[in-house]
Scaffold this motif. Structure first.
Motif, PDB file in Angstrom:
ATOM      1  N   ASN A 102      -2.501   0.300   9.501  1.00 40.99           N
ATOM      2  CA  ASN A 102      -1.177   0.164   8.884  1.00 40.99           C
ATOM      3  C   ASN A 102      -0.267  -0.813   9.624  1.00 40.99           C
ATOM      4  O   ASN A 102       0.954  -0.605   9.687  1.00 40.99           O
ATOM      5  N   LYS A 103      -0.852  -1.857  10.175  1.00 41.16           N
ATOM      6  CA  LYS A 103      -0.074  -2.886  10.878  1.00 41.16           C
ATOM      7  C   LYS A 103       0.441  -3.914   9.880  1.00 41.16           C
ATOM      8  O   LYS A 103      -0.270  -4.301   8.956  1.00 41.16           O
ATOM      9  N   THR A 104       1.680  -4.362  10.070  1.00 35.13           N
ATOM     10  CA  THR A 104       2.213  -5.465   9.275  1.00 35.13           C
ATOM     11  C   THR A 104       1.878  -6.766   9.999  1.00 35.13           C
ATOM     12  O   THR A 104       1.787  -6.805  11.233  1.00 35.13           O
ATOM     13  N   ILE A 105       1.705  -7.825   9.204  1.00 39.30           N
ATOM     14  CA  ILE A 105       1.246  -9.102   9.753  1.00 39.30           C
ATOM     15  C   ILE A 105       2.246 -10.197   9.419  1.00 39.30           C
ATOM     16  O   ILE A 105       2.650 -10.359   8.264  1.00 39.30           O
ATOM     17  N   ILE A 125       1.979 -17.606  -0.460  1.00 41.26           N
ATOM     18  CA  ILE A 125       2.535 -16.453   0.259  1.00 41.26           C
ATOM     19  C   ILE A 125       3.174 -15.479  -0.728  1.00 41.26           C
ATOM     20  O   ILE A 125       2.906 -14.281  -0.712  1.00 41.26           O
ATOM     21  N   MET A 126       4.016 -16.005  -1.584  1.00 42.11           N
ATOM     22  CA  MET A 126       4.743 -15.149  -2.510  1.00 42.11           C
ATOM     23  C   MET A 126       3.823 -14.542  -3.575  1.00 42.11           C
ATOM     24  O   MET A 126       4.011 -13.393  -3.967  1.00 42.11           O
ATOM     25  N   ALA A 127       2.814 -15.289  -4.002  1.00 45.24           N
ATOM     26  CA  ALA A 127       1.855 -14.762  -4.990  1.00 45.24           C
ATOM     27  C   ALA A 127       1.096 -13.557  -4.438  1.00 45.24           C
ATOM     28  O   ALA A 127       0.698 -12.664  -5.181  1.00 45.24           O
ATOM     29  N   ALA A 128       0.910 -13.539  -3.121  1.00 42.78           N
ATOM     30  CA  ALA A 128       0.202 -12.424  -2.471  1.00 42.78           C
ATOM     31  C   ALA A 128       1.150 -11.293  -2.088  1.00 42.78           C
ATOM     32  O   ALA A 128       0.746 -10.333  -1.432  1.00 42.78           O
ATOM     33  N   GLU A 163      -6.217 -16.347   2.498  1.00 44.77           N
ATOM     34  CA  GLU A 163      -7.159 -15.376   3.046  1.00 44.77           C
ATOM     35  C   GLU A 163      -6.422 -14.264   3.804  1.00 44.77           C
ATOM     36  O   GLU A 163      -6.758 -13.098   3.683  1.00 44.77           O
ATOM     37  N   ILE A 164      -5.421 -14.641   4.579  1.00 41.89           N
ATOM     38  CA  ILE A 164      -4.712 -13.682   5.435  1.00 41.89           C
ATOM     39  C   ILE A 164      -3.774 -12.789   4.615  1.00 41.89           C
ATOM     40  O   ILE A 164      -3.663 -11.595   4.884  1.00 41.89           O
ATOM     41  N   LYS A 165      -3.084 -13.364   3.639  1.00 41.29           N
ATOM     42  CA  LYS A 165      -2.098 -12.632   2.840  1.00 41.29           C
ATOM     43  C   LYS A 165      -1.094 -11.892   3.736  1.00 41.29           C
ATOM     44  O   LYS A 165      -0.996 -10.665   3.720  1.00 41.29           O
ATOM     45  N   PRO A 166      -0.338 -12.653   4.536  1.00 43.45           N
ATOM     46  CA  PRO A 166       0.598 -12.006   5.455  1.00 43.45           C
ATOM     47  C   PRO A 166       1.735 -11.290   4.734  1.00 43.45           C
ATOM     48  O   PRO A 166       2.095 -11.646   3.607  1.00 43.45           O
ATOM     49  N   ASP A 167       2.290 -10.310   5.408  1.00 47.76           N
ATOM     50  CA  ASP A 167       3.479  -9.633   4.886  1.00 47.76           C
ATOM     51  C   ASP A 167       4.679 -10.577   4.953  1.00 47.76           C
ATOM     52  O   ASP A 167       5.549 -10.560   4.088  1.00 47.76           O
ATOM     53  N   VAL A 168       4.702 -11.378   6.029  1.00 49.52           N
ATOM     54  CA  VAL A 168       5.786 -12.341   6.260  1.00 49.52           C
ATOM     55  C   VAL A 168       5.166 -13.620   6.815  1.00 49.52           C
ATOM     56  O   VAL A 168       4.204 -13.566   7.581  1.00 49.52           O
TER      57      VAL A 168
END
Length: 155
Positions: free
Chosen positions: A21-24, A128-131, A105-110
């Motif tokens: 449950n880590k944010t990236i 970024i926004m699409a993910a 690939e990463i789909k970061p939260d931010v």
């Protein structure tokens, strides 16, 4: 797995982080001659999530963007220096001019970028926004840049 992650190992790392449950948060750049502006930028970036992944332009990528005289420091040295910073959790190299494919690939939260960009001018913004991620723009430290350091050294 060390702090420098091979691109092909990113899916395994992300699966592990998300299971915890880590944010990236991600950012990208050349980070050629590390200076206080870079350090403050990376420290601020880390405040947006649990884990900071720096997408680092490879030597091939830096030459495409900055020209034949760059980078000053090779990709292995730049990666090692970034890994020495406590705010940086992982570094992954990419060869393209833009980190867009890697960020898909990463789909970061931010994702963070310098305030000289806008949503409209940032190539990776749509990905970024699409993910489902968001973008934060960080102001530069006045007068601190790799280009200005190189110019000063040439004088």
């Amino acid at each position: 797995m060390g702090k420098v992650v091979k691109r092909e190992d990113i899916p395994v790392l992300l699966k592990q982080l998300r299971a915890e449950n880590k944010t990236i948060v991600t950012t990208n750049g050349c980070f050629d001659i590390l200076h206080v502006g870079h350090v403050r930028y990376l420290q601020k970036t880390k405040t947006f999530a649990d884990v900071l992944v720096v997408c680092l332009n490879s030597d091939v990528s830096v030459k495409k963007i900055k020209g034949p005289d760059r980078p000053v420091n090779n990709e292995n040295d730049r990666a090692e220096i970034l890994c020495a910073l406590s705010c940086v959790d992982y570094v992954v190299l990419f060869d393209e001019s833009s980190p867009e494919n890697l960020l898909c690939e990463i789909k970061p939260d931010v994702h963070t970028k310098g305030a000289d960009y806008t949503i409209e001018t940032l190539p990776e913004a749509k990905a970024i926004m699409a993910a489902g991620g968001r973008i934060e723009f960080i102001s530069f430290v006045e007068g601190k840049s790799t280009t200005s350091i190189i110019e000063k050294m040439r004088k």
